[in-house]
Design a protein around this motif. Sequence first.
Motif, short mmCIF file in Angstrom:
data_model
loop_
_atom_site.label_atom_id
_atom_site.label_comp_id
_atom_site.label_asym_id
_atom_site.label_seq_id
_atom_site.Cartn_x
_atom_site.Cartn_y
_atom_site.Cartn_z
N ALA A 40 4.49 -14.76 -24.90
CA ALA A 40 3.31 -14.91 -24.04
C ALA A 40 3.69 -14.56 -22.60
O ALA A 40 4.61 -15.16 -22.03
N LYS A 41 2.98 -13.60 -22.04
CA LYS A 41 3.22 -13.14 -20.67
C LYS A 41 1.92 -13.19 -19.89
O LYS A 41 0.83 -13.08 -20.45
N PRO A 42 1.98 -13.35 -18.55
CA PRO A 42 0.74 -13.34 -17.74
C PRO A 42 0.00 -12.02 -17.88
O PRO A 42 0.61 -10.95 -17.96
N CYS A 43 -1.32 -12.09 -17.93
CA CYS A 43 -2.16 -10.92 -18.09
C CYS A 43 -3.40 -11.08 -17.22
O CYS A 43 -3.52 -12.06 -16.47
N GLU A 44 -4.31 -10.12 -17.32
CA GLU A 44 -5.56 -10.21 -16.59
C GLU A 44 -6.38 -11.39 -17.08
O GLU A 44 -6.33 -11.73 -18.26
N PRO A 45 -7.13 -12.06 -16.20
CA PRO A 45 -7.90 -13.22 -16.64
C PRO A 45 -8.89 -12.85 -17.74
O PRO A 45 -9.52 -11.79 -17.72
N LEU A 46 -9.01 -13.73 -18.72
CA LEU A 46 -9.94 -13.51 -19.81
C LEU A 46 -11.38 -13.74 -19.39
O LEU A 46 -12.29 -13.08 -19.91
N PHE A 47 -11.60 -14.65 -18.45
CA PHE A 47 -12.93 -14.95 -17.95
C PHE A 47 -12.98 -14.67 -16.45
O PHE A 47 -11.97 -14.83 -15.75
#
Length: 539
Positions: A40-47
Amino acid sequence: MASFTSDSEGNTKTPRLRDALAAALSKDFRCRIRYIHTPAKPCEPLFSAPPGEDPERTRLASHFLTISTPLQSSADGHREADVEHHFAFAMEVLVYTTRKLTMLFISKADSTGYLPYRRPSPIKAIATTFLTWLSDRLRHPRKRLVISLFARAQPTYLFPGSATKGDKHVLTDHQLTGWWVRVLDSLILREAEVPEQDRNWQGYITVPNFNSMAEVRRFLPLNNTTSLGMPRWKCGDPLQELAVTRGLPETAPTRCLLPRFPDDPKGRFIQDLDDEVGLTEDTVTASPSKKKSGAWLTIKNLNTFWTVMEARQECSSGQVVGFLWLVEENHKTELRDATANVRVQSSQANGLNDDESCETQQSESQPSQTSQSSIGSQASSHKRRSRLTGPIIARQPRLKGGSSNISATSEPSFGLIGDKSDGPTLTNEGYDCAMQTLLQLDFSSAEEAARSTARWVSDVSGMVGLTPESWEIDIRGTAEITVQTGDVQNGNGAPATNDLGSLVRKKKRKVGDSVDTSMATAAETPLVNTLVGRKKVKA
């Protein structure tokens, strides 16, 4: 002997993937699985974040499972280890994690058509088992678990050229939506069979241009109720309910309630609506008033969003598409959240606002912080650094953010050291490279599929620094499965025949008529209709 792994709660109760699949497949079925995943890595916000608030921190992990079977031409007269395999089924699941949600998005699933015909089809059992295994492994006591997918019929998703083979049965739009409903419904029934548990799944289905439960019922199982008489599937979406779980206010804009998945028509529609009012994240074309409100001009609620969504190209091209959700309802978590809300309301009723409560907590914690700082200063005053003497030994350089030496050239650039009992862990770059390699191969025939399978396995093995045999797992089913007459299925798990008997409207029988009278009348009726000539009446 079955082995187990620890789930997110720290409990050792989740079986290995190989054991879960072996227990779900029939004992006369054999296959080979290969499973890769990323951390699990930081990504663009889902919301999208509400106006004036920071976006939710989101982490993304990818999971990819492949199922291969022996090539029929090479299986005769060869040892099992030397038989060539070709892919039969593959499935990709993206896991998004926020502070309150763990959302599994089924990104892609595809078959090649080279799986030998058998009933019931093992594809449905493999998909159900993989989702169950992932959900059990990712379940967290303080996060709500959600499974989401977008069902759209398409010839190929993961195996180029496989649709040109005549043996591949491509489901129609109605069949595909109904197939995924049956897959997810198996998870609902599995949770219902576990006694004395405090959680259960609730299904939601949204099919554009099918606006009522009577119209959506054709995709749902015949028995859509639980043992308590509650519906397992509801017509609609859980987005408003998930907004409450995320802690959003009731006045939050509609764009903040909708997730943005990759290759999802909802996400493309959201992007178009954002562009119209200049709310794109990387632009500053919106006026200050629009950015302050964070709302669209025409769509003010979810009902309007789905109504306008019906006119989009993906939903109005003549094919049926379905948006499916499974939301886990944990009664203990709901009770704890309700208790916390009652405490907040009681504190507000006593006249304490948030600022006063914060000041009280700061005043209470100030003496302890002062005592700790004084103790730390006294301890540091007694410590004196000794003078360094002797030869200077240079430290060996280390990789940034890693624990391995730079001289350890055996570790590849795309692989990560981790638990390889289920499958190797890849970096995000290595995973993307593996997926792009798969989409450039050829599966137009069984021989080409075997060569493409071997090439993909070789490329991924080179990325993680493993031999192809070290991360392959042979599965032999152990389940006793009997085929029922009403559950006859084709090669891809779809019903072989459609029973339309429930749609035939029968003529009502009169009150005075009985069964014997009707049968006697039928017996008296001649089997052949004879035409008697009519005499012409003389004038």
